[in-house]
Design an enzyme around this catalytic site. Structure first.
Site, PDB file in Angstrom:
ATOM      1  N   GLY A  51      11.725  -3.357   2.582  1.00  0.00           N
ATOM      2  CA  GLY A  51      12.987  -3.397   1.848  1.00  0.00           C
ATOM      3  C   GLY A  51      13.143  -4.533   0.863  1.00  0.00           C
ATOM      4  O   GLY A  51      14.257  -4.817   0.409  1.00  0.00           O
TER       5      GLY A  51
ATOM      6  N   SER B  78       0.830  -1.210   0.000  1.00  0.00           N
ATOM      7  CA  SER B  78       0.000   0.000   0.000  1.00  0.00           C
ATOM      8  C   SER B  78       0.866   1.262   0.000  1.00  0.00           C
ATOM      9  O   SER B  78       1.881   1.341   0.686  1.00  0.00           O
ATOM     10  CB  SER B  78      -0.887  -0.007   1.244  1.00  0.00           C
ATOM     11  OG  SER B  78      -1.575   1.210   1.347  1.00  0.00           O
TER      12      SER B  78
ATOM     13  N   GLY C 241      12.426   0.986   2.338  1.00  0.00           N
ATOM     14  CA  GLY C 241      13.511   0.659   1.407  1.00  0.00           C
ATOM     15  C   GLY C 241      14.505  -0.315   2.017  1.00  0.00           C
ATOM     16  O   GLY C 241      14.344  -0.740   3.173  1.00  0.00           O
TER      17      GLY C 241
ATOM     18  N   LYS D 207      -2.202  -4.232   9.756  1.00  0.00           N
ATOM     19  CA  LYS D 207      -0.844  -3.812   9.372  1.00  0.00           C
ATOM     20  C   LYS D 207      -0.179  -3.143  10.565  1.00  0.00           C
ATOM     21  O   LYS D 207      -0.678  -2.147  11.102  1.00  0.00           O
ATOM     22  CB  LYS D 207      -0.898  -2.858   8.176  1.00  0.00           C
ATOM     23  CG  LYS D 207       0.494  -2.481   7.659  1.00  0.00           C
ATOM     24  CD  LYS D 207       0.408  -1.824   6.307  1.00  0.00           C
ATOM     25  CE  LYS D 207       1.785  -1.502   5.745  1.00  0.00           C
ATOM     26  NZ  LYS D 207       1.720  -0.916   4.413  1.00  0.00           N
TER      27      LYS D 207
ATOM     28  N   CYS E 190       0.396   3.992  10.144  1.00  0.00           N
ATOM     29  CA  CYS E 190       0.961   5.150   9.435  1.00  0.00           C
ATOM     30  C   CYS E 190       1.510   6.137  10.465  1.00  0.00           C
ATOM     31  O   CYS E 190       0.781   6.556  11.365  1.00  0.00           O
ATOM     32  CB  CYS E 190      -0.108   5.827   8.576  1.00  0.00           C
ATOM     33  SG  CYS E 190       0.472   7.390   7.881  1.00  0.00           S
TER      34      CYS E 190
ATOM     35  N   GLY F  75       7.379  -2.694  -2.206  1.00  0.00           N
ATOM     36  CA  GLY F  75       6.914  -1.310  -2.268  1.00  0.00           C
ATOM     37  C   GLY F  75       7.941  -0.354  -2.829  1.00  0.00           C
ATOM     38  O   GLY F  75       7.998  -0.117  -4.043  1.00  0.00           O
TER      39      GLY F  75
HETATM   40  C1  SIN Z   1       1.332   8.115   4.361  1.00  0.00           C
HETATM   41  O1  SIN Z   1       0.417   8.313   3.554  1.00  0.00           O
HETATM   42  O2  SIN Z   1       1.726   9.000   5.130  1.00  0.00           O
HETATM   43  C2  SIN Z   1       1.981   6.763   4.452  1.00  0.00           C
HETATM   44  C3  SIN Z   1       1.011   5.697   4.753  1.00  0.00           C
HETATM   45  C4  SIN Z   1       1.473   4.717   5.779  1.00  0.00           C
HETATM   46  O3  SIN Z   1       2.605   4.789   6.272  1.00  0.00           O
HETATM   47  O4  SIN Z   1       0.684   3.846   6.146  1.00  0.00           O
END
Ligand code: SIN
Length: 305
Positions: free
Chosen positions: A246, A24, A219, A167, A132, A267
């Site tokens: 990563g 995502s 990463g 998550k 997030c 990702g």
């Molecule tokens: C973001 O939109 O700030 C990143 C999303 C995430 O880390 O889940």
């Protein structure tokens, strides 16, 4: 099945043709990458984090390149869950790949509403974003304690008619405690790790590079941390674990499978190499051929200690 090699796995009742998903936030809703490769080659796609209402995200600069990684403070920019359902699901359904909706909210009530709405949408699973690090409310503020996880997951579970993948954030002291709290509260699967909270400073200007000051690091720089956490969690929960952090190629993916992940998400690598996702699928297949493994499930948890 290709060349007598079975790449398929199952996550909480969802069959994936191979264990590689788009992570995502790195793949949007797949439209741009569909110009590079056939999205049906992927096991699944976790779409950009969705919220009830559209969000513009944080002010720029919100991306900073760091050695072997990037920091982002995007702030959940997205068109809102209703736009996603009306406009992006029909596009994604043209492809033979699992659709996972990543969902966030500012409050527990918003998480409940998101899960209720998405449960009636044509998707395969919901990835509950409790990780997030770039927003003031919800997300990591709920996901960084076991109590917060229990509170959200137990409440949304009542509305969930789709498999619920939680998550997890790595920005915690004990990832196993957090993972078990999610499992005990009704998570059907776990995905980890989201980004590590970090910061970059420009010595010339003496200012933070990101407007938001801090951001989430992803990463190759975070791969050893991610592998360690996936390994520890997989040892301690019964539900499937989706590993990420990563992963850039098939070898990286195999390492996560050996550590106990049942599937992986790629990702940040795709921001450098738009073919990273399909190269990872091919890389796993090549590893299997070279090591005479016919079923990818044989790799899961196959670490030799
Ligand atoms: C973001 O939109 O700030 C990143 C999303 C995430 O880390 O889940």
């Amino acid at each position: 099945m290709s060349n007598n090699i079975n790449m398929s796995v199952e996550i909480a009742g969802v069959r994936l043709k191979n264990p590689v998903l788009a992570a995502s936030g790195t793949f949007g809703f797949g439209r741009e990458y569909s110009e590079y490769f056939d999205l049906s080659l992927l096991g699944g796609i976790s779409v950009k984090g969705l919220t009830l209402k559209p969000r513009k995200g944080n002010p720029p600069p919100r991306i900073a390149e760091t050695p072997s990684g990037i920091l982002n403070s995007v702030g959940l920019q997205n068109p809102g869950v209703h736009y996603f359902i009306e406009n992006e699901i029909p596009f994604l359904r043209k492809y033979d790949t699992a659709i996972i909706a990543n969902a966030s909210g500012n409050t527990v009530e918003e998480y409940e509403q998101m899960v209720e709405i998405l449960s009636d949408a044509d998707i395969d699973a919901i990835e509950l974003n409790l990780s997030c690090p770039n927003v003031k409310e919800g997300c990591m503020s709920f996901g960084s304690t076991a109590e917060g996880i229990v509170n959200v997951v137990k409440r949304v579970k009542k509305y969930a008619k789709k498999p619920l993948i939680v998550k997890l954030t790595p920005n915690v002291t004990d990832i196993v405690e957090i993972a078990k709290a999610a499992e005990d509260s009704g998570a059907d699967a776990l995905s980890l790790i989201n980004t590590l909270l970090g910061m970059a400073i420009d010595a010339k200007t003496r200012k933070p590079i990101l407007k938001n000051i801090t951001g989430g690091l992803s990463g190759p720089a975070i791969k050893p941390v991610a592998l360690r956490m996936v390994y520890q969690v997989a040892q301690n929960v019964k539900i499937p674990v989706i590993g990420m952090g990563g992963i850039s190629n098939g070898t990286d993916a195999v390492e996560f499978l050996l550590a106990g992940a049942s599937a992986v998400m790629v990702g940040t690598a795709g921001l450098v190499n738009p073919y990273a996702w399909i190269e990872t699928v091919k890389g796993i297949e090549e590893y299997m051929k070279e090591t005479n493994i016919s079923d990818v499930k044989e790799l899961i948890g196959g670490l030799i200690i």
